[in-house]
Enzyme design. Structure first.
Site: not given
Length: 319
Positions: A10, A240
């Site tokens: 995303d 991340h």
């Protein structure tokens, strides 16, 4: 060794870091990008993924996926983290490329059946595309090499509630389906990603040594770093999504534990990833008849940073 990979994403600034790492790492064969809502809308995520492919000068298919969670209401997009455009409000030109006609879930099913036991499915956003792929073809559970997820928090605090991580909370019902499925899941969550800080000096080095995407990555990271500096009081940003890509090629960077995993789908703990990792019976039976999954709990942060820096500054980007 070559690792076939589909990256479900995303984009997102940290997604861009992961995507460029997967593009450049010599041991990764990136079969495609599948997009989901999360950091931005799915339409924006698809445009961003196409932009990154175009920026890198590669021919990698992009398949658009789900636009909303399975059950819960779609939450506002975190423009304070990634900017309204997902890239720190850089307002890049729209890409000329288009997404393929297949949906993200259809693309995943097609590729997994084409390359049984070879594909690492790496998901760095909410998990609706994976849950939809499971619904389309339940047999893929026995054909995927592994499912590596950037999401969750096992023994540390969350980043969108005291117990929940953002990707899982965005679509907890989809995450619950993915964790319960009988395929090998590796959770690369906040337990490890909050131990790896990418410094502004690192992005200076990437800018200076990467003529294709270095300036973009540097400028986007400035926005991302400003957020983390204000909220977590660190001089940099967390690694991340790139951590999930790193697991595929160098899993020994991480120390892991295993156990059955449930995802809370309602109430004050919604989005929590709860692993039964102590090997003892409980009077509650939520974890019965579930597969043991793997969670990364420790990380060699310097090795991970080196992997990222090497991928973003290697010869791939010099032509």
């Amino acid at each position: 060794m070559s690792h076939k990979m589909i990256l479900d994403t995303d984009p997102g600034i940290d997604d861009a870091m992961a995507i460029f790492t997967a593009m450049a790492h010599p041991e990764i064969e990136l079969l495609g990008l599948t997009t989901t809502f999360g950091n931005v809308s799915v339409a924006q995520a698809t445009q961003n993924a196409l932009t990154l492919v175009e920026m890198a000068g590669l021919d990698i298919p992009v398949a658009q996926g789900v636009s909303t969670p399975w059950v819960k209401t779609l939450a506002p997009f975190p423009d304070f983290v990634h900017g309204a455009d997902g890239f720190g409000n850089l307002d890049l030109e729209a890409p000329k490329r288009k997404a393929v006609s297949s949906s993200a879930a259809e693309f995943i099913v097609e590729q997994v059946n084409r390359y049984p036991h070879e594909i690492s499915l790496v998901a760095v956003g909410p998990l609706g595309n994976l849950a939809t792929a499971l619904k389309l073809d339940p047999s893929i559970t026995s054909k995927v090499k592994q499912v590596v997820i950037m999401g969750g928090a096992i023994a540390t605090d969350g980043n969108v509630s005291p117990v929940a991580e953002a990707n899982i909370l965005s679509d907890p019902h989809a995450a619950e389906k993915v964790m319960a499925a009988h395929w090998p899941v590796v959770i690369v969550g906040l337990d490890v990603t909050h131990q790896v800080v990418l410094s502004p000096e690192l992005f200076d080095e990437i800018r200076d040594n990467n003529p294709k995407v270095g300036q973009f990555m540097h400028d986007a990271a400035e926005f991302y770093t400003a957020f983390y500096s204000s909220v977590r009081h660190i001089n940099g940003c967390y690694a991340h999504d790139v951590s999930a890509v790193a697991y595929v090629v160098e899993p020994d960077i991480f120390g892991t534990e295993s156990g059955e995993v449930c995802v809370a789908t309602e109430g004050v703990a919604i989005g929590q990833t709860i692993m039964s990792r102590y090997g003892i019976p409980y009077p509650l039976n939520f974890w019965e008849d579930r597969p043991k999954q793997t969670a990364c709990m420790t990380v060699d942060d310097q090795r991970l940073i080196t992997l990222f820096k090497t991928a973003l500054t290697n010869s791939t980007w010099q032509s």
